[in-house]
Design an enzyme around this catalytic site. Sequence first.
Site, mmCIF file in Angstrom:
data_model
loop_
_atom_site.group_PDB
_atom_site.id
_atom_site.type_symbol
_atom_site.label_atom_id
_atom_site.label_comp_id
_atom_site.label_asym_id
_atom_site.label_seq_id
_atom_site.Cartn_x
_atom_site.Cartn_y
_atom_site.Cartn_z
ATOM 1 N N ARG A 51 -13.781 13.316 5.780
ATOM 2 C CA ARG A 51 -14.621 14.011 5.022
ATOM 3 C C ARG A 51 -15.966 13.546 5.090
ATOM 4 O O ARG A 51 -16.097 12.322 5.694
ATOM 5 C CB ARG A 51 -14.148 13.995 3.450
ATOM 6 C CG ARG A 51 -14.240 12.490 2.903
ATOM 7 C CD ARG A 51 -14.008 12.572 1.596
ATOM 8 N NE ARG A 51 -14.026 11.053 1.118
ATOM 9 C CZ ARG A 51 -13.270 9.946 1.269
ATOM 10 N NH1 ARG A 51 -12.093 10.281 1.681
ATOM 11 N NH2 ARG A 51 -13.370 8.796 0.807
ATOM 12 N N LYS A 103 -17.105 2.382 -5.621
ATOM 13 C CA LYS A 103 -18.175 1.865 -5.011
ATOM 14 C C LYS A 103 -19.401 1.796 -5.951
ATOM 15 O O LYS A 103 -19.713 2.909 -6.574
ATOM 16 C CB LYS A 103 -18.561 2.400 -3.686
ATOM 17 C CG LYS A 103 -17.513 2.117 -2.503
ATOM 18 C CD LYS A 103 -17.562 2.990 -1.378
ATOM 19 C CE LYS A 103 -16.235 2.634 -0.527
ATOM 20 N NZ LYS A 103 -16.163 4.000 0.742
ATOM 21 N N ASN A 118 -11.449 8.607 6.981
ATOM 22 C CA ASN A 118 -11.860 9.382 6.246
ATOM 23 C C ASN A 118 -12.157 10.539 6.631
ATOM 24 O O ASN A 118 -13.309 10.730 7.278
ATOM 25 C CB ASN A 118 -12.708 8.952 4.930
ATOM 26 C CG ASN A 118 -12.065 7.691 4.419
ATOM 27 O OD1 ASN A 118 -10.854 7.389 3.993
ATOM 28 N ND2 ASN A 118 -13.054 6.704 3.927
ATOM 29 N N HIS A 176 -15.991 -5.042 3.623
ATOM 30 C CA HIS A 176 -15.627 -3.500 3.989
ATOM 31 C C HIS A 176 -16.747 -2.813 4.532
ATOM 32 O O HIS A 176 -17.881 -2.769 3.829
ATOM 33 C CB HIS A 176 -15.547 -3.084 2.448
ATOM 34 C CG HIS A 176 -14.965 -1.538 2.521
ATOM 35 N ND1 HIS A 176 -13.663 -1.258 1.974
ATOM 36 C CD2 HIS A 176 -15.412 -0.323 2.992
ATOM 37 C CE1 HIS A 176 -13.477 0.143 2.287
ATOM 38 N NE2 HIS A 176 -14.689 0.657 2.718
ATOM 39 N N LYS A 186 0.776 -1.132 0.131
ATOM 40 C CA LYS A 186 -0.068 -0.030 -0.056
ATOM 41 C C LYS A 186 0.729 1.177 0.064
ATOM 42 O O LYS A 186 1.815 1.330 0.798
ATOM 43 C CB LYS A 186 -0.798 0.040 1.224
ATOM 44 C CG LYS A 186 -2.036 -1.097 1.374
ATOM 45 C CD LYS A 186 -3.110 -0.981 2.428
ATOM 46 C CE LYS A 186 -3.938 -2.051 2.194
ATOM 47 N NZ LYS A 186 -5.176 -1.805 3.192
ATOM 48 N N GLY A 230 -8.457 5.608 -0.631
ATOM 49 C CA GLY A 230 -9.598 4.870 -1.338
ATOM 50 C C GLY A 230 -9.069 3.776 -2.331
ATOM 51 O O GLY A 230 -9.773 3.652 -3.558
ATOM 52 N N GLY A 231 -7.844 3.123 -1.953
ATOM 53 C CA GLY A 231 -7.749 1.986 -2.847
ATOM 54 C C GLY A 231 -6.483 2.206 -3.890
ATOM 55 O O GLY A 231 -5.933 1.238 -4.746
HETATM 56 C C1 MV4 Z 1 -7.123 -4.272 1.996
HETATM 57 C C2 MV4 Z 1 -7.972 -5.553 1.787
HETATM 58 C C3 MV4 Z 1 -7.662 -6.723 2.114
HETATM 59 N N1 MV4 Z 1 -6.480 -6.949 3.081
HETATM 60 N N2 MV4 Z 1 -6.040 -4.487 2.886
HETATM 61 C C4 MV4 Z 1 -9.462 -0.965 -0.231
HETATM 62 C C5 MV4 Z 1 -9.628 0.344 -0.039
HETATM 63 C C6 MV4 Z 1 -8.950 0.952 1.146
HETATM 64 N N3 MV4 Z 1 -9.477 1.780 1.827
HETATM 65 C C7 MV4 Z 1 -8.667 -0.599 1.990
HETATM 66 N N4 MV4 Z 1 -8.947 -1.429 0.780
HETATM 67 C C8 MV4 Z 1 -8.591 -2.798 0.963
HETATM 68 N N5 MV4 Z 1 -7.610 -3.033 1.847
HETATM 69 C C9 MV4 Z 1 -5.599 -5.742 3.305
HETATM 70 N N6 MV4 Z 1 -4.671 -5.918 4.122
HETATM 71 C C10 MV4 Z 1 -9.048 -5.253 0.793
HETATM 72 C C11 MV4 Z 1 -9.411 -3.858 0.526
HETATM 73 C C12 MV4 Z 1 -10.451 -3.726 -0.375
HETATM 74 C C13 MV4 Z 1 -10.599 -4.318 -1.451
HETATM 75 C C14 MV4 Z 1 -9.419 -4.937 -2.138
HETATM 76 C C15 MV4 Z 1 -9.567 -5.487 -3.496
HETATM 77 C C16 MV4 Z 1 -10.781 -5.174 -4.219
HETATM 78 C C17 MV4 Z 1 -11.763 -4.621 -3.662
HETATM 79 C C18 MV4 Z 1 -11.583 -4.393 -2.140
HETATM 80 C C19 MV4 Z 1 -13.001 -3.614 -1.732
HETATM 81 C C20 MV4 Z 1 -12.805 -2.965 -0.535
HETATM 82 C C21 MV4 Z 1 -11.649 -3.268 0.056
#
Ligand code: MV4
Length: 453
Positions: free
Chosen positions: A292, A237, A290, A208, A158, A164-165
Amino acid sequence: MFSKILIANRGEIALRVIRACKELGIKTVAVYSEADRDSLHVRFADEAVCIGPAASSNSYLNIPAIISAAEITDVEAIHPGYGFLSENTHFAEVCESCQITFIGASSESMKLLPDKMTARETMRKAGLNVVSGSNNLVKGKDEAVKIARRIKYPVMIKASLGGGGRGMRIAHNDVRLISSFMTAQAEAEAAFGSPDIYIEKYITKAHHIEFQLLGDNYGHIIHLGERDCSIQRRHQKLLEETPSPALDGRLRKKIGEAAVRGAKAVNYRGAGTMEFLLDEDGTFYFMELNKRIQVEHPVTEIVYGIDLIKWQIKIAAGEKLNIGQDDVVANGASIECRINAEDPDNNFMPNPGKIETLNLPAGPGIRVDTHIYQGYTVSPYYDSMLAKIIARGCDRDEAIKVMKRALDELIIEPIKTTISLQRNILENRLFLDGEVFTNFLDNIYKIKADLEE
Ligand code: MV4
């Protein structure tokens, strides 16, 4: 209370803030780019100032132009909406130094949460559970491999300044990790101006879940339950709902208390959202805070009967939050569909253009937040979201039926939209059973997870 505020945003959220201001008796100033002259936020605000050409960097992100507009129109506060400058610490500081109230997080909590890595450490120290990971920035690929082997694959890379990903990568083995590490670093540097990266264990099957927070200037913080945002495509989303089918009252109370504890640790003020991952055995992990108002805030407003935008404004004006945690009571269920001008049959290609025919749904249990109208031209310069359809039912089952009925009434022609995809989701067996995890769209519609390419 303020007598006049400026809204540093466009589209439906600018309209949403104008509506709240009108009901609070506050005069409004819209700002707009040259591409947005014919927008409803320009028409419905009391005053409007053009702040530059279509490109966001020259208009909605143009701090000197926005501050000038605020000075000329003599506003007391600025509401930043979401996106654009809503979480920009520098902008909040400039507002402050010009004696304009920034309607958002305090500069103190913004400074305590400058990036995702620091937020993670701050919340870990406040006693919240975080996913096992590097606990520090990862300097090079050798260190990355060492950490990944310790916490075991799959892992997620990350970008510390990501949000927001954005700037994330999944790796299943050493070879992939090393190549992903380099590209993730380069990507983070290009996108956020910093190559800082950390690593976490990747939770493959999780919901999530995000908790809505409200805090005032006097240390009083409450939560307004959760939103389940597991249905995303490339971190956009598409459907959000409350309550989450994955939570019961006991777990809601537990995560809610953790969210409030975390918010108190950074002296949080205003509206905020704490994101969690909830895995299959009910373990929850802090992800992000977040600072906001979020796109999906209406589902919370519908179920809890609380106007979040009005509270953002009242809190910024120094009013006490006179709602206790015990006063926060959920009533029914709500779902939001974000209708985007994207073609689901063509890799979600953006599809701007003129709306020739428009019919918006209405009737019992429906709220529509949108800036579009018949004859409106969707600009290629901005986010492709056209409308948010929000349905309410006495329970999840009814909310789903109301939403399906509403999508049947929704006509946006001739531009291509995500409506067909959302119809499919509402009929999907796993969705109906509440079995929605973050990999839902990848699994069901065979949309390749871009992170693993
Ligand atoms: C993750 C995860 C799984 N494992 N972290 C995506 C947005 C951000 N705020 C956090 N996110 C994620 N973090 C770990 N350690 C899964 C997500 C995630 C996600 C990942 C892949 C495809 C769609 C997703 C949707 C929501 C969250």
